[in-house]
Design an enzyme around this catalytic site. Sequence first.
Site, PDB file in Angstrom:
ATOM      1  N   SER A  12     110.468  29.868 119.215  1.00 34.85           N
ATOM      2  CA  SER A  12     109.575  29.772 120.547  1.00 34.85           C
ATOM      3  C   SER A  12     108.417  29.035 120.400  1.00 34.85           C
ATOM      4  CB  SER A  12     109.192  31.245 121.016  1.00 34.85           C
ATOM      5  OG  SER A  12     108.302  31.898 119.742  1.00 34.85           O
ATOM      6  N   GLU A  61     114.981  30.027 127.958  1.00 33.20           N
ATOM      7  CA  GLU A  61     114.347  28.692 127.882  1.00 33.20           C
ATOM      8  C   GLU A  61     115.263  27.783 127.208  1.00 33.20           C
ATOM      9  OE1 GLU A  61     109.597  29.415 128.435  1.00 33.20           O
ATOM     10  OE2 GLU A  61     110.433  29.965 126.510  1.00 33.20           O
ATOM     11  N   ASN A  99     105.828  31.528 126.128  1.00 29.34           N
ATOM     12  CA  ASN A  99     104.733  31.643 124.761  1.00 29.34           C
ATOM     13  C   ASN A  99     103.387  30.726 124.872  1.00 29.34           C
ATOM     14  OD1 ASN A  99     106.060  33.815 123.502  1.00 29.34           O
ATOM     15  ND2 ASN A  99     106.934  32.767 121.911  1.00 29.34           N
ATOM     16  N   HIS A 105     115.828  29.826 123.865  1.00 36.83           N
ATOM     17  CA  HIS A 105     114.880  30.744 123.552  1.00 36.83           C
ATOM     18  C   HIS A 105     114.863  32.060 124.694  1.00 36.83           C
ATOM     19  CE1 HIS A 105     110.696  32.735 123.906  1.00 36.83           C
ATOM     20  NE2 HIS A 105     111.125  33.165 122.844  1.00 36.83           N
TER      21      HIS A 105
END
Length: 291
Positions: A120, A153, A191, A141
């Site tokens: 991440s 992601e 994140n 991710h």
Amino acid sequence: MTTIQTVGVAGAGTMGAGIAIVAARAGFRTIVFDTRQEALDKAREQTSAFLKKSEERGKLPPGGAAAAMENWAGTTKLEDMSQCDLVIEAIFEDLKVKHQLFSELNKHCPEKTIFASNTSTISITEIAGGSGRADRFVGMHFCLPAQLMKLIEMSPGMNTSPETFEAAWKFAEAMGQKPVATQDTPGFILNYFLIPFNNDAIRLVEQGVAEPQDIDLAIKTALGYPMGPLELLDLVGMDTQKLLCEAMHGLTHEPRAACPPLVRRMIAANRLGKKTGVGFHTYSNTKMFGA
């Protein structure tokens, strides 16, 4: 284009175990690799309990739990990944260790096998650079808890081929997930927000502004989040949070991404979160989230 039928997951920790559930539940043959047999045993036990609970709740059809477990296999032999069309790495955030893993995988896996990282924070292009097959490498991710969250992601590295990205995207959709395309940047979308946000919650505890349960309650009540930031951190683990902070802060120098001192003290005290039974909250069992 590679047709994905068998999936490898490297790492049987919280994230790896969740990713394996998503794949096995969707009908893909799933091989979970970890160097520690005890980690595989724990992941298998937690996976079985989670799937049985899902069936009891009507989220799986009768027999669905047993069918998913038939798709699930664990191994401590990296060479068993040679059977995989796609290998998703879900180990801790350390570029050198990821390079070592993918370098070994590259020796065992056939040319068609796509490599993916669940990182991440670390650059997909940088990880791919140590894989021996940067054109067949992609970022995937998943979000904690992976067995419940739909978002993935999807991030191409600078050398990722369009065919590789498309095959991984179709695989994500075939698992019933919701892929979102992002560029190869620290933190991607989620994140980029969450690491500073969670650190802010930790600093509120450090400053004595409120107790962890009250911070979580405030966020859930006012913002509608299903899980408070400190509950999420307990699931992530303080050891993992430290690595996430170091990776993101090292790349961005964003002050809010710097690891709060309290995290380092909690690691020293073995208050890692759910995995050790105590973090910001206390846990009486080690069941997987949602089981």
